[in-house]
Scaffold this motif. Structure first.
Motif, mmCIF file in Angstrom:
data_model
loop_
_atom_site.group_PDB
_atom_site.id
_atom_site.type_symbol
_atom_site.label_atom_id
_atom_site.label_comp_id
_atom_site.label_asym_id
_atom_site.label_seq_id
_atom_site.Cartn_x
_atom_site.Cartn_y
_atom_site.Cartn_z
ATOM 1 N N MET A 1 0.822 -1.188 0.000
ATOM 2 C CA MET A 1 0.000 0.000 0.000
ATOM 3 C C MET A 1 0.869 1.256 0.000
ATOM 4 S SD MET A 1 -2.778 1.199 2.872
ATOM 5 C CE MET A 1 -1.569 1.323 4.149
ATOM 6 N N LEU A 2 1.894 1.257 0.853
ATOM 7 C CA LEU A 2 2.764 2.434 0.928
ATOM 8 C C LEU A 2 3.555 2.611 -0.362
ATOM 9 C CD1 LEU A 2 3.998 2.085 4.614
ATOM 10 C CD2 LEU A 2 2.196 3.584 3.719
ATOM 11 N N ASP A 3 3.958 1.498 -0.977
ATOM 12 C CA ASP A 3 4.651 1.592 -2.266
ATOM 13 C C ASP A 3 3.728 2.171 -3.334
ATOM 14 O OD1 ASP A 3 7.021 0.629 -1.267
ATOM 15 O OD2 ASP A 3 6.657 -1.436 -1.908
ATOM 16 N N GLU A 4 2.468 1.789 -3.298
ATOM 17 C CA GLU A 4 1.508 2.332 -4.268
ATOM 18 C C GLU A 4 1.328 3.833 -4.068
ATOM 19 O OE1 GLU A 4 -0.100 0.987 -7.046
ATOM 20 O OE2 GLU A 4 1.479 -0.452 -6.623
ATOM 21 N N LEU A 5 1.318 4.266 -2.826
ATOM 22 C CA LEU A 5 1.236 5.701 -2.540
ATOM 23 C C LEU A 5 2.418 6.442 -3.162
ATOM 24 C CD1 LEU A 5 0.041 5.773 1.148
ATOM 25 C CD2 LEU A 5 -0.998 6.992 -0.720
ATOM 26 N N GLU A 6 3.588 5.855 -3.011
ATOM 27 C CA GLU A 6 4.784 6.462 -3.600
ATOM 28 C C GLU A 6 4.681 6.493 -5.119
ATOM 29 O OE1 GLU A 6 7.365 8.023 -2.137
ATOM 30 O OE2 GLU A 6 6.252 7.749 -0.275
ATOM 31 N N ARG A 7 4.209 5.398 -5.689
ATOM 32 C CA ARG A 7 4.096 5.297 -7.141
ATOM 33 C C ARG A 7 3.094 6.305 -7.689
ATOM 34 N NH1 ARG A 7 1.056 3.345 -10.845
ATOM 35 N NH2 ARG A 7 -0.455 2.382 -9.478
ATOM 36 N N ILE A 8 1.974 6.460 -7.003
ATOM 37 C CA ILE A 8 0.922 7.381 -7.458
ATOM 38 C C ILE A 8 1.393 8.824 -7.336
ATOM 39 C CG2 ILE A 8 -1.409 8.234 -6.946
ATOM 40 C CD1 ILE A 8 -2.034 5.255 -6.159
ATOM 41 N N GLY A 9 2.104 9.116 -6.261
ATOM 42 C CA GLY A 9 2.678 10.455 -6.136
ATOM 43 C C GLY A 9 1.902 11.383 -5.242
ATOM 44 N N ASP A 10 1.452 12.486 -5.759
ATOM 45 C CA ASP A 10 0.869 13.597 -5.017
ATOM 46 C C ASP A 10 -0.478 13.220 -4.384
ATOM 47 O OD1 ASP A 10 0.993 16.193 -4.080
ATOM 48 O OD2 ASP A 10 -0.061 17.003 -5.817
ATOM 49 N N VAL A 11 -0.434 12.554 -3.227
ATOM 50 C CA VAL A 11 -1.645 12.096 -2.540
ATOM 51 C C VAL A 11 -1.763 12.844 -1.214
ATOM 52 C CG1 VAL A 11 -2.805 10.123 -1.479
ATOM 53 C CG2 VAL A 11 -1.526 9.820 -3.605
ATOM 54 N N HIS A 12 -2.831 13.630 -1.092
ATOM 55 C CA HIS A 12 -3.063 14.399 0.135
ATOM 56 C C HIS A 12 -4.353 13.988 0.842
ATOM 57 C CE1 HIS A 12 0.274 16.980 -0.885
ATOM 58 N NE2 HIS A 12 -0.224 17.075 -2.099
ATOM 59 N N TYR A 13 -5.314 13.476 0.070
ATOM 60 C CA TYR A 13 -6.602 13.089 0.646
ATOM 61 C C TYR A 13 -6.931 11.665 0.215
ATOM 62 C CZ TYR A 13 -11.666 12.883 1.357
ATOM 63 O OH TYR A 13 -12.932 12.495 1.717
ATOM 64 N N ILE A 14 -7.054 10.758 1.207
ATOM 65 C CA ILE A 14 -7.315 9.347 0.945
ATOM 66 C C ILE A 14 -8.656 8.951 1.548
ATOM 67 C CG2 ILE A 14 -6.526 6.982 1.394
ATOM 68 C CD1 ILE A 14 -3.681 8.102 1.580
#
Length: 143
Positions: A1-14
């Protein structure tokens, strides 16, 4: 999950979508201890998540597939036909492939279609251990 966050990039609201309230809190805690500075909101079924997404569009949806009211498949179908929601990245967090007996035990399984690197396993374990609340038992003095 954390790797996907890194891959997606600019994530501020989940938006975390799962009918298991404890699991949504667990995911939120993992995100907190990982050092990610993002706002996390929770929905407990597909219909509620649609309503929340239409009020404030998330940068990412973390989605369970098995839920009441509207399951993950129904939610994804609805998102695809809605021009304002169809481009939101979705990461599936689901135990639907596990048997009922497995999901009722006090354990969980992490799998990835292409396998996991040891560094990924250690990052996940670190986030999990940091998310668990310590349980201390009083010492019993033997006489």
């Amino acid at each position: 999950m954390l790797d996907e966050l890194e891959r997606i990039g600019d994530v501020h609201y989940i938006l975390v979508v799962d009918d298991d309230r404890g699991f949504t809190l667990f995911v939120e805690r993992i995100l907190q201890v990982s050092g990610k500075s993002c706002v996390v909101n929770r929905a407990y079924d597909g219909q509620q998540s649609l309503e929340l997404m239409r009020v404030q569009k998330p940068d990412l949806v973390l989605l369970d597939m098995t839920m009441p009211v509207r399951d993950g498949v129904g939610l994804l179908e609805q998102m695809l036909v809605d021009s304002t929601l169809k481009d939101i990245p979705v990461v599936l967090l689901t135990a639907s492939s596990l048997s009922t007996e497995q999901t009722q035990q006090s354990q969980f399984t992490v799998r990835h279609q292409t396998g996991l690197y040891s560094t990924e396993v250690f990052k996940f374990l670190n986030a999990t251990v940091n998310a668990l609340k310590p349980r201390y038992f009083p010492l019993v003095k033997e006489m």
